[in-house]
Design an enzyme around this catalytic site. Structure first.
Site, mmCIF file in Angstrom:
data_model
loop_
_atom_site.group_PDB
_atom_site.id
_atom_site.type_symbol
_atom_site.label_atom_id
_atom_site.label_comp_id
_atom_site.label_asym_id
_atom_site.label_seq_id
_atom_site.Cartn_x
_atom_site.Cartn_y
_atom_site.Cartn_z
ATOM 1 C CB CYS A 188 0.297 86.468 -18.335
ATOM 2 S SG CYS A 188 0.105 85.274 -17.014
ATOM 3 C CB CYS B 143 5.061 85.266 -11.251
ATOM 4 S SG CYS B 143 5.106 86.705 -12.336
HETATM 5 N N1 LIG Z 1 -1.527 86.295 -11.503
HETATM 6 C C1 LIG Z 1 -1.050 84.926 -11.519
HETATM 7 C C2 LIG Z 1 0.407 84.834 -11.038
HETATM 8 C C3 LIG Z 1 1.343 85.647 -11.905
HETATM 9 C C4 LIG Z 1 1.329 85.173 -13.306
HETATM 10 C C5 LIG Z 1 1.994 86.079 -14.323
HETATM 11 N N2 LIG Z 1 2.389 87.381 -13.900
HETATM 12 C C6 LIG Z 1 3.138 85.356 -14.995
HETATM 13 O O1 LIG Z 1 4.028 86.004 -15.564
HETATM 14 O O2 LIG Z 1 3.120 84.088 -14.993
HETATM 15 C C7 LIG Z 1 -1.911 84.087 -10.593
HETATM 16 O O3 LIG Z 1 -2.290 84.564 -9.526
HETATM 17 O O4 LIG Z 1 -2.168 82.935 -10.955
#
Ligand SMILES: N[C@H](CCC[C@H](N)C(=O)O)C(=O)O
Length: 257
Positions: free
Chosen positions: A197, A74
């Protein structure tokens, strides 16, 4: 048992952060993580992050999506845990930590955290989208009128059909100017659009460069939750020195009874 927590947000991607250096958190309790992240019956967050001891680095990061499952890297959470480590007095302006995708370096300049992401060697360019992994899997697609686009509906369909059980995060992008792009993301494991994200905007910047939409190696990404900057070099076909930069902010602290 009371569980103290710190709420952080990185450009609107929000997390419950827990200092688990004493290893008191039940890391197998998926239900508890989902309960804490629930926006009606719990604290509410896109994810939950544990800060744990590490034998050689400053700390270890463990990331859970709001569905309660441990997930891949993340980026926004990585920026927030560095600020959290500073708040706990573990680091001052620099940090080195281990996450599920390996070691990361970061630097803090007041509200802004610059996080070094892993190298990216494989970028799959298709007719109308690009797929790559920046610590988490990402689908990147250019669209028009992104503000009116049905991100949740279209994102969910792609996440469950094109990408099967493993799934992928889905990023929709619209150009603003030659080096600035508007991004909205459907996140796997949150199963909804998030306000930003980190690994997603990193994937968008690299995908736009790989497909020739962007010539520069520094890209500004506008998300619903704020502005992130991604910079990189490309050496013999591999994207290196990939940095994700933006604000990471402490919101409040509390305890889960
Ligand atoms: N939901 C994503 C992980 C968190 C990604 C996101 N919150 C970031 O800031 O990179 C997954 O399961 O692939």
């Amino acid at each position: 048992m009371k569980i103290p927590f710190y709420k952080y947000q990185g450009t609107g991607n929000d997390f419950v952060m827990i200092d688990n250096r004493q290893n008191t958190f039940d890391t197998t309790n998926t239900e508890l993580v989902a309960q804490i992240c629930d926006r009606r019956f719990g604290v509410g967050a896109d994810g939950l992050i544990l800060l744990e001891n590490h034998p050689t680095a400053d700390f270890k990061m463990v990331y859970y999506n709001s569905d309660g499952n441990i997930s891949t890297m993340c980026g926004n959470g990585g920026r927030c845990i560095v600020q959290f480590a500073k708040q706990l007095g573990i680091v001052t302006t620099k940090a080195v930590f281990e996450a599920i995708d390996g070691m990361h370096e970061a630097s803090i300049n007041d509200a802004i955290v610059s996080l070094k992401m892993n190298d990216v060697a494989n970028v799959e360019v298709s007719e109308n989208h690009t797929f790559l992994n920046t610590g988490s899997p990402h689908h990147v697609e250019l669209v028009d009128n992104l503000l009116e686009f049905d991100v949740k509906d279209k994102g969910e369909i792609l996440r469950y059909t094109t990408y099967g059980k493993e799934g992928s995060n889905i990023n929709f992008v619209e150009g603003i100017d030659k080096d600035t792009f508007f991004v909205r993301t459907y996140e796997r494991g949150v199963e909804d659009e998030t306000l930003s994200c980190g690994t997603g905007v990193t994937a968008v910047a690299i995908a736009l460069h790989e497909t020739g939409v962007v010539a520069a190696n520094k890209v500004m990404l506008k998300t619903l939750g704020g502005i992130l900057t991604v910079r990189f070099t490309k050496e013999e076909g591999v994207y290196k020195n990939v940095y994700l930069e933006g604000p990471a902010t402490f919101v409040f602290k509390g305890s889960w009874e």
